[in-house]
Motif scaffolding. Structure first.
Motif, PDB file in Angstrom:
ATOM      1  N   LEU A 175       0.980  -1.013   0.112  1.00  0.00           N
ATOM      2  CA  LEU A 175      -0.261  -0.029   0.087  1.00  0.00           C
ATOM      3  C   LEU A 175       0.957   1.300   0.009  1.00  0.00           C
ATOM      4  O   LEU A 175       1.812   1.454   0.824  1.00  0.00           O
ATOM      5  N   VAL A 176       0.542   2.239  -0.867  1.00  0.00           N
ATOM      6  CA  VAL A 176       1.411   3.351  -1.065  1.00  0.00           C
ATOM      7  C   VAL A 176       0.587   4.471  -1.209  1.00  0.00           C
ATOM      8  O   VAL A 176      -0.520   4.821  -1.771  1.00  0.00           O
ATOM      9  N   GLU A 177       1.114   5.408  -0.373  1.00  0.00           N
ATOM     10  CA  GLU A 177       0.478   6.821  -0.304  1.00  0.00           C
ATOM     11  C   GLU A 177       1.398   7.978  -0.474  1.00  0.00           C
ATOM     12  O   GLU A 177       2.568   7.998  -0.242  1.00  0.00           O
ATOM     13  N   GLY A 178       1.352   9.133  -1.326  1.00  0.00           N
ATOM     14  CA  GLY A 178       1.876  10.046  -1.519  1.00  0.00           C
ATOM     15  C   GLY A 178       1.800  10.796  -3.003  1.00  0.00           C
ATOM     16  O   GLY A 178       1.069  10.156  -3.791  1.00  0.00           O
ATOM     17  N   ILE A 226      10.573   8.815   3.450  1.00  0.00           N
ATOM     18  CA  ILE A 226       9.602   7.789   3.496  1.00  0.00           C
ATOM     19  C   ILE A 226       9.093   7.466   4.745  1.00  0.00           C
ATOM     20  O   ILE A 226       9.856   7.818   5.756  1.00  0.00           O
ATOM     21  N   ILE A 227       7.875   6.761   5.002  1.00  0.00           N
ATOM     22  CA  ILE A 227       7.607   6.381   6.260  1.00  0.00           C
ATOM     23  C   ILE A 227       7.227   4.820   5.933  1.00  0.00           C
ATOM     24  O   ILE A 227       6.458   4.331   5.050  1.00  0.00           O
ATOM     25  N   GLY A 228       8.038   3.760   6.213  1.00  0.00           N
ATOM     26  CA  GLY A 228       8.115   2.509   6.069  1.00  0.00           C
ATOM     27  C   GLY A 228       7.700   1.558   7.129  1.00  0.00           C
ATOM     28  O   GLY A 228       7.917   1.745   8.124  1.00  0.00           O
ATOM     29  N   VAL A 401       5.071   3.719   2.843  1.00  0.00           N
ATOM     30  CA  VAL A 401       5.049   2.407   2.088  1.00  0.00           C
ATOM     31  C   VAL A 401       4.730   1.383   3.294  1.00  0.00           C
ATOM     32  O   VAL A 401       5.282   1.384   4.453  1.00  0.00           O
ATOM     33  N   ASN A 402       3.592   0.804   3.038  1.00  0.00           N
ATOM     34  CA  ASN A 402       2.859  -0.031   4.068  1.00  0.00           C
ATOM     35  C   ASN A 402       2.588  -1.345   3.478  1.00  0.00           C
ATOM     36  O   ASN A 402       2.030  -1.702   2.567  1.00  0.00           O
TER      37      ASN A 402
END
Length: 627
Positions: A175-178, A226-228, A401-402
């Motif tokens: 799952l990606v946001e941005g 990023i937030i991983g 990035v989740n």
């Protein structure tokens, strides 16, 4: 004496008389039950008679019928409807639909009320200040463009259609946001890593990227913040280790580092053990590069419990990469032993642990020492929305990035929950150890329990070592090293060993205590089942455990499709009917699945801790050297 008694009596009588007068005004005469029933039957006969007359008299106009019906007292009609449970002129199906609508409206209003209450709580606990340096805030400096790097993906990756990118992400559950998302890459070779690094990865049995690496590595190599978020053992460390090595190589080849210069890259870890492990990983890949003709990179480890003099000597020659714990780093920054003037790469490993639980000011202090824009990376297996939203203030056009739900348990771990009485736990340990061959990790909440378990196992002939925040760094390092080399079969530890540590071939994790919050449970069991291997986690529970945490555990087991023991299955809570409201499932503050933020014990504990300034938990290691 007699006079006073008479006077007192006279006043009481006066008071009683006044109260009797008030009662007379509000007095409602008592009507016997038979009389009340008779009156209701009479009203019913009158009501039915009017309805019958209106149906038989076909010549009567609609306005006249309405006028007749209006003669029936509205209050009487309502009483009849309530008393007999339905309206005689409406079909049962219509009545059912009407009652269903009313129930849904009542339910919606209750949900709206709950969501509004939660929103108020979140606003009250949200950090108002941005996670930025003091100088940047004072000067109003804002960065709106990510840092540019010299890395570019292959042409066929750049030309990949959006639909194909989404297909890859769906396949690997990424799952990606941005904004301006970077395409995922399915091989290390296409990421343009040199052959010696590919060979070094193969020696570690890493053949192809994990889902977090497929999306995370291209994003970091492109210079994006990023937030991983990914489950334990999914390979998050490589996502920030490999890019920092190549960015430093690029800087060294363009302009070699001189004495006193650096670091260019900074990695902050919450515990000494995790910092040392990260240092060893970076050292391994840097040595592989140096052996194949690449420039030498200097790495420095700055943690509490070790000699400041030795670390100062290393810094004097100039360093490319520094791995540190926050307490020691802040101490060295305050004494101007190290500067962050040229630092352009910052990683917070297990970021939620450093931003959560009231440590925002410590992190913000470190941010204030930067003199320019930096690429910021945050990684953890558990990161609630509250932490993500707060951390975004320090990031420039971040990509989230989740892989899987934030805070979800590793599906490769079989979770076995046993009901064991408090006094029987230490004796039951030997039976539990028979489930799998070594190595085995045992977690306990208190330092005293760790020492007691360690002593008991040694008396029973089990090769065991122990670590906790009360032991000195040399003893802790030696114990971890003996366990890592498989010279000892069992490691007994507090939560200092639960965050990020990677031990090869851990067969079994035993939770002697159920931890105080579900996040620690997820991190603990994540020490096994790493790199797609299977693992077992046994947890002891009993009536001394907090019900809120047990409810979180129950729903975590249900989510992971694990067996729920009868003791947990029997637990029910009023808040369970509100577990899936809005966009957030469970608690928006800590990520627990068994409660909402209105019943969050962790939030309550944090607020109490801030009020009383109680010392921090043991997983941050001992003394002020780490925090």
């Amino acid at each position: 004496m007699f006079t006073s008694l008479c006077l007192q009596r006279y006043r009481r009588d006066e008071k009683e008389n006044s109260s009797n007068e008030e009662d007379d005004e509000n007095y409602v005469p008592y009507v016997p039950v038979k009389e009340r029933k008779k009156a209701k039957v009479e009203r019913l006969v009158k009501y039915i008679g009017l309805l019958a007359n209106s149906e038989e008299d076909n010549t009567q106009s609609g306005s006249e019928r309405n006028e007749d019906r209006s003669n029936v007292d509205n209050n009487d009609r309502d009483d009849l409807d309530d008393y007999y449970g339905r309206k005689c002129n409406v079909s049962l199906l219509d009545q059912h639909n009407e009652l269903k609508k009313k129930a849904e409206q009542r339910k919606e209003s209750a949900i709206e009320k709950q969501l509004k209450e939660e929103e108020k709580i979140l606003e009250s606990v949200a950090e108002k200040k941005a996670l930025m340096g003091v100088a940047e805030l004072a000067k109003g400096i804002q960065y709106d463009k990510p840092i540019k790097t010299g890395w570019k993906p292959p042409r066929h990756i750049l030309e990949m259609s959006v639909s194909k990118q989404e297909k890859i992400r769906r396949k690997y559950r990424i799952l990606v946001e941005g904004e301006d998302l970077v395409p995922p890459i399915k091989s290390f070779k296409e990421m343009k890593f040199p052959k010696c690094i590919l060979h070094a990865l193969k020696k570690k049995n890493i053949i192809k990227p994990s889902p977090i690496q497929m999306q995370g590595l291209p994003a970091v190599l492109s210079g994006r913040d990023i937030i991983g978020i990914a489950f334990t053992g999914s390979g998050k460390t490589l996502v920030f280790v490999l890019p920092i090595i190549f960015f430093c190589l690029e800087q060294e080849s363009k302009l070699p580092f001189i004495k006193g210069e650096g670091p260019y890259g900074l990695i902050i870890c919450p515990s000494r053990e995790l910092a040392k492990q990260t240092y060893e990983i970076i050292k391994y890949y840097c040595e592989e590069l140096e052996n194949n003709g690449f420039p030498r990179l200097r790495i420095c480890l700055c943690i509490g419990g070790t000699s400041v003099k030795e670390q100062t000597e290393q810094l004097r020659y100039g360093v490319h990469i520094m791995v540190a714990t926050p307490g020691r780093l802040m101490d060295m920054l305050d004494k101007k032993i190290v500067t962050l003037h040229v630092c352009r790469y910052l990683t917070l490993d297990e970021a939620d642990r450093m931003i959560d639980m009231g440590f925002e000011e410590d992190v913000r202090t470190i941010f204030s020492f930067f003199k320019g824009q930096r690429q910021t990376l945050l990684f953890s297996a558990t990161m609630p929305k509250k932490i993500q939203n707060f951390a975004r203030s320090a990031l420039v056009k971040p990509i989230t990035v989740n892989v899987g739900r934030a805070g979800a348990a590793n599906l490769d771990v079989i979770q076995d929950v046993e009901y064991v009485k408090q006094e029987a736990k230490i004796v039951h340990l030997l039976n539990t150890l028979q489930k799998t061959p070594p190595p085995v990790l045992i977690f306990a909440e208190k330092k005293q329990d760790v020492d007691a378990i360690h002593e008991y196992l040694l008396l029973k002939g089990v090769e065991a070592v122990a670590i906790h925040g009360g032991k000195d760094q040399e003893e802790r390092s030696k114990a971890v090293e003996l366990f890592r080399r498989k010279e000892k079969d069992v490691l007994v530890a507090t939560d200092v060993a639960s965050k990020g540590l990677d031990f090869s071939d851990i067969q079994h994790v035993i939770n002697y205590d159920m931890p105080a919050d579900i996040e620690d449970y997820v991190h603990r069991i994540g020490r096994t089942g790493r790199s797609s291997k299977k693992g077992l986690a046994t947890t002891y529970i009993n009536k001394s455990c907090e019900e809120s945490v047990l409810l979180d555990l129950k729903h975590l087991l249900i989510e992971a499709k694990q067996r729920v023991p009868p003791f947990l299955a029997s637990l029910q809570s009023e808040s369970e009917k509100y577990l899936e409201l809005g966009d957030e499932k469970g608690c928006a503050y800590c990520g627990g699945l068994g409660h909402r933020i209105t019943n969050c014990l962790k939030l309550e504990a944090m607020q109490n801790k801030q009020a009383s300034s109680v010392g921090r938990k043991d997983y941050l290691a001992s003394g002020s050297a780490d925090w």
